[in-house]
Design an enzyme around this catalytic site. Structure first.
Site, PDB file in Angstrom:
ATOM      1  N   SER A  49      -5.780  -4.581  46.320  1.00 45.09           N
ATOM      2  CA  SER A  49      -4.680  -5.266  46.705  1.00 45.09           C
ATOM      3  C   SER A  49      -3.787  -4.658  45.760  1.00 45.09           C
ATOM      4  O   SER A  49      -2.268  -4.892  46.094  1.00 45.09           O
ATOM      5  CB  SER A  49      -4.820  -6.792  46.303  1.00 45.09           C
ATOM      6  OG  SER A  49      -5.469  -6.866  44.750  1.00 45.09           O
ATOM      7  N   HIS A  50      -3.782  -4.048  44.784  1.00 45.86           N
ATOM      8  CA  HIS A  50      -2.706  -3.365  43.870  1.00 45.86           C
ATOM      9  C   HIS A  50      -2.827  -1.701  44.269  1.00 45.86           C
ATOM     10  O   HIS A  50      -2.268  -1.071  43.558  1.00 45.86           O
ATOM     11  CB  HIS A  50      -3.122  -3.806  42.627  1.00 45.86           C
ATOM     12  CG  HIS A  50      -2.574  -5.063  42.167  1.00 45.86           C
ATOM     13  ND1 HIS A  50      -3.497  -6.015  42.647  1.00 45.86           N
ATOM     14  CD2 HIS A  50      -1.867  -5.752  41.323  1.00 45.86           C
ATOM     15  CE1 HIS A  50      -2.904  -7.081  42.053  1.00 45.86           C
ATOM     16  NE2 HIS A  50      -2.031  -6.973  41.406  1.00 45.86           N
ATOM     17  N   ASP A 190      -4.734 -14.108  47.482  1.00 49.12           N
ATOM     18  CA  ASP A 190      -5.835 -14.655  48.257  1.00 49.12           C
ATOM     19  C   ASP A 190      -5.274 -15.935  48.938  1.00 49.12           C
ATOM     20  O   ASP A 190      -5.611 -16.290  50.083  1.00 49.12           O
ATOM     21  CB  ASP A 190      -6.826 -15.090  47.422  1.00 49.12           C
ATOM     22  CG  ASP A 190      -7.660 -14.088  47.016  1.00 49.12           C
ATOM     23  OD1 ASP A 190      -7.780 -12.881  47.834  1.00 49.12           O
ATOM     24  OD2 ASP A 190      -8.048 -14.138  45.823  1.00 49.12           O
TER      25      ASP A 190
HETATM   26  P1  NDP Z   1     -10.886 -11.029  39.745  1.00 50.81           P
HETATM   27  O1  NDP Z   1     -11.341 -12.565  39.787  1.00 50.81           O
HETATM   28  O2  NDP Z   1     -11.081 -10.315  41.142  1.00 50.81           O
HETATM   29  O3  NDP Z   1     -11.882 -10.376  38.911  1.00 50.81           O
HETATM   30  C1  NDP Z   1     -11.832 -10.497  37.327  1.00 50.81           C
HETATM   31  C2  NDP Z   1     -12.706  -9.833  36.584  1.00 50.81           C
HETATM   32  O4  NDP Z   1     -13.947 -10.197  36.867  1.00 50.81           O
HETATM   33  C3  NDP Z   1     -12.966  -8.519  37.179  1.00 50.81           C
HETATM   34  O5  NDP Z   1     -13.062  -7.497  35.875  1.00 50.81           O
HETATM   35  C4  NDP Z   1     -13.991  -8.084  38.049  1.00 50.81           C
HETATM   36  O6  NDP Z   1     -14.458  -6.855  37.817  1.00 50.81           O
HETATM   37  C5  NDP Z   1     -15.021  -9.205  37.072  1.00 50.81           C
HETATM   38  N1  NDP Z   1     -15.967  -9.892  38.017  1.00 50.81           N
HETATM   39  C6  NDP Z   1     -15.803 -10.418  39.397  1.00 50.81           C
HETATM   40  N2  NDP Z   1     -16.980 -11.167  39.791  1.00 50.81           N
HETATM   41  C7  NDP Z   1     -17.590 -10.924  38.790  1.00 50.81           C
HETATM   42  C8  NDP Z   1     -19.098 -11.374  38.719  1.00 50.81           C
HETATM   43  N3  NDP Z   1     -19.678 -12.092  39.459  1.00 50.81           N
HETATM   44  N4  NDP Z   1     -19.710 -11.201  37.397  1.00 50.81           N
HETATM   45  C9  NDP Z   1     -19.150 -10.501  36.137  1.00 50.81           C
HETATM   46  N5  NDP Z   1     -17.853 -10.180  36.449  1.00 50.81           N
HETATM   47  C10 NDP Z   1     -17.031 -10.252  37.632  1.00 50.81           C
HETATM   48  O7  NDP Z   1      -9.466 -10.511  39.383  1.00 50.81           O
HETATM   49  P2  NDP Z   1      -7.984 -11.529  39.581  1.00 50.81           P
HETATM   50  O8  NDP Z   1      -7.811 -11.910  40.964  1.00 50.81           O
HETATM   51  O9  NDP Z   1      -7.812 -12.389  38.297  1.00 50.81           O
HETATM   52  O10 NDP Z   1      -6.933 -10.093  39.130  1.00 50.81           O
HETATM   53  C11 NDP Z   1      -6.843  -9.255  39.934  1.00 50.81           C
HETATM   54  C12 NDP Z   1      -5.901  -7.935  39.542  1.00 50.81           C
HETATM   55  O11 NDP Z   1      -4.884  -8.325  39.860  1.00 50.81           O
HETATM   56  C13 NDP Z   1      -6.489  -7.395  38.187  1.00 50.81           C
HETATM   57  O12 NDP Z   1      -6.583  -6.277  38.283  1.00 50.81           O
HETATM   58  C14 NDP Z   1      -4.932  -7.838  37.563  1.00 50.81           C
HETATM   59  O13 NDP Z   1      -4.569  -7.114  36.421  1.00 50.81           O
HETATM   60  C15 NDP Z   1      -4.037  -7.768  38.636  1.00 50.81           C
HETATM   61  N6  NDP Z   1      -2.750  -8.662  38.350  1.00 50.81           N
HETATM   62  C16 NDP Z   1      -1.646  -7.934  37.948  1.00 50.81           C
HETATM   63  C17 NDP Z   1      -0.610  -8.656  37.772  1.00 50.81           C
HETATM   64  C18 NDP Z   1       0.695  -7.812  37.321  1.00 50.81           C
HETATM   65  O14 NDP Z   1       1.686  -8.501  36.929  1.00 50.81           O
HETATM   66  N7  NDP Z   1       0.681  -6.274  37.076  1.00 50.81           N
HETATM   67  C19 NDP Z   1      -0.382  -9.874  38.123  1.00 50.81           C
HETATM   68  C20 NDP Z   1      -1.790 -10.469  38.260  1.00 50.81           C
HETATM   69  C21 NDP Z   1      -2.817  -9.746  38.585  1.00 50.81           C
HETATM   70  P3  NDP Z   1     -15.652  -6.153  38.908  1.00 50.81           P
HETATM   71  O15 NDP Z   1     -15.546  -6.939  40.225  1.00 50.81           O
HETATM   72  O16 NDP Z   1     -15.223  -5.054  39.328  1.00 50.81           O
HETATM   73  O17 NDP Z   1     -16.964  -6.378  38.270  1.00 50.81           O
END
Ligand code: NDP
Length: 340
Positions: A49-50, A190
């Site tokens: 998404s980014h 989402d």
């Molecule tokens: P997610 O909820 O998708 O994921 C959060 C973290 O949890 C990730 O590191 C993911 O890594 C991990 N994860 C997901 N599922 C599991 C699981 N079942 N068990 C263990 N770990 C898990 O992320 P968000 O929706 O909260 O954020 C999405 C992105 O948006 C981020 O990269 C964030 O930096 C970015 N963002 C940027 C902003 C900005 O201003 N620049 C503002 C807001 C968000 P993985 O699935 O790879 O293991």
């Protein structure tokens, strides 16, 4: 991407397309190399998404005059463990790239060092800020605040941005642990997707216009009010990020991101703080062993997995097979690549 027509792009093609679009939007060579690499990494590892999807937003931020396409950040050491940059109204990653080597040497020298940046924009996953430090053997913690959209627990209007936080740590014989998460219960993307697909969210993700928690994505988009994750606990983390990001760095508070409205911009100006810790300067000579032991307790523990390891699977698959890009998005991007 079931049901959506897609085209496969290699990661090199993703990078080249990003470079072309950013160049057409007026970005200078240094900046477009940095941002095109972030887009490539986002498509490679997620969050997608980014990645390519953000290119129209990057381009708009330059063509509207909101962000500086030729930013020349200035980096200064303010104290033995504190490095700071004025981002010159450009993207944070340009300043961070300029500061990285110095931050690493300061952390090795002092045991701990921090880099903070103000007058800058951030439109990507935070994991790309922390992972290079863990690859250099350091433990890293990064925060950035954004645009007010998240309501404090019990409140009725947004105060915090979706304020993400990322943690990274070296791991013996493996890629580092790197996790990265926003402070909102549900990502804005989402909510938009649920509205477009015509279904409710699985649980309340924001407030309706009368201040009540709701699963209706359209009501949330109207109120522009998301809930923090984990109720009061996520709300407290969002507060920490607002203070460690905007207040420490001197960046724009999430509630003060009004300037963007004047430019119709979709991206965000905030404050970033990145903390680097050298475990070799701390008292435990078996730090790496402790990390391995904790990870071993998680791996194979029911369905639990190390947070962030999903990126490694994505990385292997996208490096081997490229990425599927919606044909509609690709057409829009090709248009941007041609216009100039
Ligand atoms: P997610 O909820 O998708 O994921 C959060 C973290 O949890 C990730 O590191 C993911 O890594 C991990 N994860 C997901 N599922 C599991 C699981 N079942 N068990 C263990 N770990 C898990 O992320 P968000 O929706 O909260 O954020 C999405 C992105 O948006 C981020 O990269 C964030 O930096 C970015 N963002 C940027 C902003 C900005 O201003 N620049 C503002 C807001 C968000 P993985 O699935 O790879 O293991």
């Amino acid at each position: 991407m079931s049901g959506i027509e897609t085209t496969t792009l290699s990661l090199d093609e993703v990078h080249a397309l990003a470079k072309q679009i950013l160049g057409n939007a007026g970005m200078d060579d240094r900046g477009r190399d940095v941002l095109a690499e972030i887009v490539r990494k986002s498509e490679r590892d997620g969050p997608r998404s980014h990645g390519l999807r953000m290119l129209p937003v990057y381009a708009q931020s330059f063509t509207s005059g909101y962000a500086n396409p030729s930013a020349n950040p200035s980096v200064k050491r303010l104290a033995p463990g504190v490095l700071s940059a004025d981002g010159d109204n450009g993207y944070y990653q340009i300043a961070a790239e300029m500061a990285r080597d110095q931050l690493i040497s300061m952390a090795r020298e002092n045991g701990i060092a921090a880099f903070s940046c103000y007058n800058c924009h951030h439109l990507a996953g935070l994991r790309f800020d922390t992972e290079p430090l863990a690859e250099a053997g350091l433990v890293a913690l990064a925060v950035v605040n954004s645009l007010s959209m998240v309501v404090p627990q019990g409140g009725v209007r947004p105060v915090f941005g979706t304020n993400p936080m990322s943690f990274a740590c070296p791991r013996d014989g493996q890629d580092p642990i790197v996790w990265d998460q926003a402070a909102a219960q549900v990502a804005l993307m989402d909510v938009r997707m649920a509205a477009a697909e015509g279904h409710d969210l699985p649980r309340p993700g924001g407030l309706d216009s009368s201040g009540q928690p709701t699963t209706d994505p359209n009501a949330i988009l109207e109120s522009k009010s998301l809930l923090p994750f984990g109720e009061h606990k996520g709300s407290a983390i969002a507060l920490l990020i607002e203070i460690m990001g905007a207040a420490l760095a001197g960046g724009t508070l999430s509630v003060d991101n009004a300037d963007r409205e004047a430019h119709g911009a979709l991206n965000i100006k905030g404050g970033n703080t990145l903390i680097a810790i050298d475990p070799n300067r701390f008292p435990n000579p078996s730090f790496a062993g402790y990390v391995s032991r904790i990870c071993a307790e998680i791996d194979g523990n029911g369905d639990a997995r190390i947070p962030g390891d999903g990126r490694l699977k994505n990385r292997a698959a996208s490096t081997a097979n490229g990425v599927q890009v919606s044909t509609e998005l690709l057409a829009q991007l090709k248009q941007l690549a041609l216009s100039g």
